[in-house]
Design an enzyme around this catalytic site. Structure first.
Site, PDB file in Angstrom:
ATOM      1  N   LYS A 139       0.753  -0.924  -0.266  1.00  0.00           N
ATOM      2  CA  LYS A 139       0.008   0.330   0.208  1.00  0.00           C
ATOM      3  C   LYS A 139       1.185   1.454  -0.168  1.00  0.00           C
ATOM      4  CE  LYS A 139      -4.085   0.653   0.153  1.00  0.00           C
ATOM      5  NZ  LYS A 139      -5.528   0.161  -0.763  1.00  0.00           N
TER       6      LYS A 139
HETATM    7  N1  GLU Z   1      -7.098  -0.131  -3.834  1.00  0.00           N
HETATM    8  C1  GLU Z   1      -7.797  -1.080  -4.175  1.00  0.00           C
HETATM    9  C2  GLU Z   1      -7.765  -2.224  -2.833  1.00  0.00           C
HETATM   10  O1  GLU Z   1      -7.815  -1.539  -1.436  1.00  0.00           O
HETATM   11  C3  GLU Z   1      -7.619  -2.099  -5.740  1.00  0.00           C
HETATM   12  C4  GLU Z   1      -5.640  -1.531  -5.629  1.00  0.00           C
HETATM   13  C5  GLU Z   1      -5.490  -2.668  -6.174  1.00  0.00           C
HETATM   14  O2  GLU Z   1      -6.259  -2.907  -7.643  1.00  0.00           O
HETATM   15  O3  GLU Z   1      -3.902  -3.105  -6.512  1.00  0.00           O
HETATM   16  O4  GLU Z   1      -8.307  -2.970  -2.829  1.00  0.00           O
END
Ligand code: GLU
Length: 416
Positions: free
Chosen positions: A105
């Protein structure tokens, strides 16, 4: 007891799952900590000539099953601890959905509201340059999250490609013109609804008789609302940062989209057609069958969980429930479909986009949605059956399945 940090709260679920699958302490120690954490200071020149200095992070939690994967958010609360918690959730989400990624993240601790497009672009490029050494098509692949979107991904792809050469698969959630996948933008919200369909079938509930309340009208909440409306499921309440709106017989969904296109709020439909204005807190306690928290984290806690009237909570946001809120809802017999399952459609759609980019190929949206649905239904069914067999909650089952998969991959790779 001092309040738990977000990362400690996620690790409490990890510890619980480790007990369920009888994981040994050494394997657990690996899964409780992030593999790599990059923190950068970003200097951003404002349009008025002043200098903004903010912190940015990229946390790579676990990469045993594939390249690190996860979104990037711009938010004042996106500090290192929050980013760690969200990175860990991505590890469990990708494992549960059984897609070949690890978990990561990113975040910039900033309030982007009021920043101009030029300022956002400069900040995004600075951030990309600060973390580019840990990114890559087979290394770490960002995506949109809170307050970021396809345009943000286009800037990251461009900044990264300036050094590495044309690299569309280094980010997902891109604009269609740059290799984005038709269906990806809607994928998190549609995924939530595919899970609800599967759950209704399994629990023998009449889908179109379910009254749903959705907190948040950003990417996830708005697509959940749209997908429910397409199926004829009444949405009785929605909210955004400015407040909410409620109508017991179901809201006029096209009117909500009309009101919010061009920067308006869902509150603007209050007073029309019997719709009444409510607060975000009131939405959580509204009379409904399914509650979808699809805004920020920690909204269902020891104060709000006792107010929930819904029989099912579908976590569209990441960690919308604190461990205390979770305990209260479990005790009250509310079925909580956890974030790592309910909102896994976003990263699953990202996997489709990434693999198509690598092949320089594009699926039509129907195929994207069909494959997405089958992934979500499979993950729901596995989690539900595991929970039923052991008499545990869906969250415990989801974490247990995911932990088992990651622990197996770690062991096979023999990293210790
Ligand atoms: N931000 C989204 C999540 O928390 C998608 C993450 C992604 O597609 O890598 O799942």
């Amino acid at each position: 007891m001092p309040p738990q940090s977000s990362f400690e709260a996620v690790n409490a679920y990890v510890d619980d799952a480790a007990r369920i699958i009888d994981l040994d302490d050494e394997a657990l120690a690996v899964l409780r900590s992030s593999h790599r954490e990059v923190a950068v200071s970003l200097q951003v020149r404002r349009d008025d000539g002043s200098l903004l200095v903010v912190r940015g992070y990229r946390v790579q939690h676990n990469g045993a099953r594939g390249p690190y994967k996860g979104g990037i958010r711009f938010h004042p609360q996106a500090d290192l601890d929050e980013t760690r918690a969200l990175a860990s959730l991505m590890t469990w989400k990708t494992a549960l959905l059984d897609i070949p990624f690890g978990g990561a993240k990113g975040g910039i601790e900033v309030d982007p509201v009021g920043m101009s497009p030029h300022e956002l672009e400069r900040m995004t490029r600075r951030f990309t340059n600060g973390i580019r050494h840990v990114l890559g098509t087979y290394r770490d692949i960002p995506a949109p999250d809170v307050n970021t979107n396809a345009q943000t991904m286009a800037w990251i792809m461009d900044a990264y490609s300036a050094g590495a050469g044309y690299s569309p698969a280094v980010v997902t959630g891109k604009p269609l013109d740059l290799g984005g996948a038709p269906g990806r933008e809607a994928a998190t919200g549609r995924g939530v609804v595919y899970v609800l369909e599967a759950a209704a079938m399994h629990w023998k509930l009449d889908l179109t008789a379910l009254r749903v309340a959705v907190q948040g009208f950003g990417n996830v909440g708005s697509w959940v609302t749209r997908a429910l409306h397409e199926l004829g499921v009444p949405v009785v309440a929605v909210s955004d940062v400015r407040g909410g709106v409620h109508r017991a017989a179901g809201l006029d969904v096209p009117a909500l989209f009309e009101a919010t296109t061009g920067g308006g709020s869902v509150v603007d439909v209050a007073g029309r057609d019997g719709a009444e204005a409510i607060t975000n807190d009131e939405l959580l306690g509204i009379d409904c069958d399914v509650l979808v928290p699809a805004a920020l984290g920690d909204v269902l806690d020891e104060r709000t969980a006792p107010l929930v009237k819904a029989g099912t909570v579908l976590e569209g946001a990441n960690h919308p429930t604190t461990p205390e809120g979770d305990r209260i809802m479990n005790e009250r017999g509310i079925r909580v479909v956890p974030d790592v399952l309910a909102n896994g459609g976003g990263v699953t759609g990202s996997y489709f986009e990434w693999s198509q980019n690598i092949q320089q190929y594009r699926w039509p949206e129907e195929r994207f949605n069909t494959e997405l649905r089958s992934k979500m239904v499979e993950a729901f069914t596995n989690t539900e059956l595991f929970a039923e067999e052991r008499g545990i909650t869906l969250r415990q089952a989801a974490f247990a399945i995911a932990l088992e998969r990651v622990a197996r991959a770690e062991k096979l790779r023999g990293s210790a």
